[in-house]
Each structure stands twice: as C-alpha cells, then as structure tokens.
Design a protein around this motif. Structure first.
Motif, PDB file in Angstrom:
ATOM      1  N   MET B  19      33.184 -17.147 -39.105  1.00  6.04           N
ATOM      2  CA  MET B  19      32.762 -17.472 -37.751  1.00  6.04           C
ATOM      3  C   MET B  19      32.316 -18.933 -37.690  1.00  6.04           C
ATOM      4  N   THR B  20      32.186 -19.407 -36.475  1.00  2.85           N
ATOM      5  CA  THR B  20      31.726 -20.778 -36.255  1.00  2.85           C
ATOM      6  C   THR B  20      30.510 -20.760 -35.350  1.00  2.85           C
ATOM      7  N   LEU B  21      29.461 -21.444 -35.798  1.00  2.00           N
ATOM      8  CA  LEU B  21      28.290 -21.677 -34.956  1.00  2.00           C
ATOM      9  C   LEU B  21      28.498 -23.004 -34.249  1.00  2.00           C
ATOM     10  N   GLN B  22      28.339 -22.962 -32.939  1.00  7.52           N
ATOM     11  CA  GLN B  22      28.569 -24.162 -32.152  1.00  7.52           C
ATOM     12  C   GLN B  22      27.266 -24.913 -31.900  1.00  7.52           C
ATOM     13  N   CYS B  23      27.357 -26.228 -31.882  1.00 10.01           N
ATOM     14  CA  CYS B  23      26.223 -27.085 -31.551  1.00 10.01           C
ATOM     15  C   CYS B  23      26.717 -28.257 -30.729  1.00 10.01           C
ATOM     16  N   ALA B  24      26.060 -28.501 -29.620  1.00 14.86           N
ATOM     17  CA  ALA B  24      26.431 -29.625 -28.762  1.00 14.86           C
ATOM     18  C   ALA B  24      25.164 -30.318 -28.282  1.00 14.86           C
ATOM     19  N   GLN B  25      25.234 -31.654 -28.229  1.00 16.27           N
ATOM     20  CA  GLN B  25      24.102 -32.417 -27.677  1.00 16.27           C
ATOM     21  C   GLN B  25      24.639 -33.419 -26.656  1.00 16.27           C
ATOM     22  N   ASP B  26      23.829 -33.633 -25.628  1.00 13.45           N
ATOM     23  CA  ASP B  26      24.257 -34.504 -24.532  1.00 13.45           C
ATOM     24  C   ASP B  26      23.371 -35.740 -24.418  1.00 13.45           C
ATOM     25  N   MET B  27      22.761 -36.133 -25.532  1.00  7.63           N
ATOM     26  CA  MET B  27      21.836 -37.263 -25.532  1.00  7.63           C
ATOM     27  C   MET B  27      22.448 -38.504 -26.173  1.00  7.63           C
TER      28      MET B  27
END
Lengths: 110, 112
Positions: B19-27
């Motif tokens: 599986m893949t754990l997703q991480c996103a940041q908008d800074m």
C-alpha cells in the motif's frame, strides 16, 4: 552519533504541583533543541525551542550544556497539560533532520 | 491553507500486501519527512527528502520506499507488509532554513 534520551516514559502529577520532564542529549556540535507536544487525538506541534528562550503555556526549558540537558518545567501543572511530550534535537546537516526522544506521557490528575 | 495532509487515516493490511501512504503539503516546503511512532520508542525517521527528485534514508528505511516527483507530494510505499510495520506514521515538512516541523495528523496502520 546524536541521541536524545527521555528517561521517564510515564509521569503522573496532581493539578497545581510542579512538573519536570527530563531530556538529555548527546551531540558533537552546537545543539538546537525543541520540545514537541501531542495532545490526545491531535497532531504533534511545537511547544518551545531553546533559542527562543520563551515560556509557552507556562512551560520553560533551559539548555544546560554542561549537563547536556534540556528539561521541561512548569511550576503549577494543569489538567489540560496532560499529553505526550517529545524532546528533539536538530541535525543541521543535510535535511534539517530532527532526532526525537522516546517521549514522556504526562498525566495531570485533578 | 491545509498544511500537511495524510491519507488514509486508518488502514488494516494483511501480511504481504502492499500500500501507499499519501502525504501532501501546500506550504511550498522544500523538506519533507516520514516518521513512524511506536509506544516507548518515540519517533523514528524512515525517509526524508530535501526537494523534488531527491530522497534519502533515515534511521529505519527497511521495508519502505519513497518518491518525490513534485514539491507537494511525498508518498510512502510498503511493498510487502509485515506485522513489524504496525505503527502510526507521520509525515512532516519544513521550509529550507527554518527549523520548526509541520506535522500531518498521522496514519494508523495495522498489519495482521
């Protein structure tokens, strides 16, 4: 190698009592240290950092280079201080990585 | 401004699944990190990235892979899940030159 040690996994005090969470470190350079806190069901957040020499929510921490310690103190604990506390050391080389201690779970009883 | 967003919040896997754990940041933060949190062990760094296209191993990289194709995203992949990977995973980010991490809310993974 750098290392951060928090000798107490669990700490329980009564409301109004003083509290001290211990943190010791080993690092060959000039240390930059932080305390992070995780309240129940919330994400980790910065509590304070030694370079700021500030008091946050009544907590203070003084860097003692002779004893290689950065203990977190509060003179009168409150129930809302119950949380997991992590001491962390910044590695300033590639990537600004933080090394965390094992954490101390603080419970303030009414 | 969402900060650091992790998905999923919870997941149960069987041994051997991936599986893949997703991480996103908008800074627009340059640096991103994956930590795992285990009781009594603190947070251990799995992988980190100092910018798009650049990743490096942390303390406990075995069993995991990462990629950083964009500044915003830093997914963590588990190829063959093992019970030892049962943990809470935190993604974090920081702007280059700053020293305070912004954390995601965490992803709780159980491998049975």
């Amino acid at each position: 190698a750098q290392r951060v040690t928090q000798p107490e996994k669990l700490l329980s005090v009564f409301k109004g009592a003083p509290v001290e969470l211990k943190c010791n470190y080993s690092y060959s350079g000039s240390p930059e240290l932080f305390w992070y806190v995780q309240y129940s069901r919330q994400r980790l957040q910065l509590l304070l950092r030694h370079i700021s020499r500030e008091s946050i929510k009544g907590f203070t921490a003084d860097l003692n280079k002779g004893e290689t310690s950065f203990h977190l103190k509060k003179p009168f604990a409150q129930e809302e201080d119950s949380a997991m506390y992590y001491c962390a050391l910044l590695q300033e080389t590639s990537g600004s990585r933080l090394t965390f201690g094992e954490g101390t779970q603080l419970t303030v009883n009414p | 401004n969402a900060g650091v967003t992790q998905t999923p919040k919870f997941r149960i896997l069987k041994i051997g699944q991936s599986m893949t754990l997703q991480c996103a940041q908008d800074m627009n933060h340059n640096y991103m990190y994956w930590y795992r949190q285990d009781p009594g062990m603190g947070l251990k760094l799995i992988y980190y990235s100092v910018g798009a296209g650049i990743t490096d191993k942390g303390e406990v990289p075995n069993g995991y892979n990462v990629s950083r194709s964009t500044t915003e995203d830093f997914p963590l992949r588990l190829e063959l899940a093992a019970p030892s990977q049962t943990s809470v995973y935190f993604c974090a980010s920081i702007k280059a030159g700053a020293n305070v991490l912004t954390f995601g809310a965490g992803s709780r993974l159980t491998v049975l």
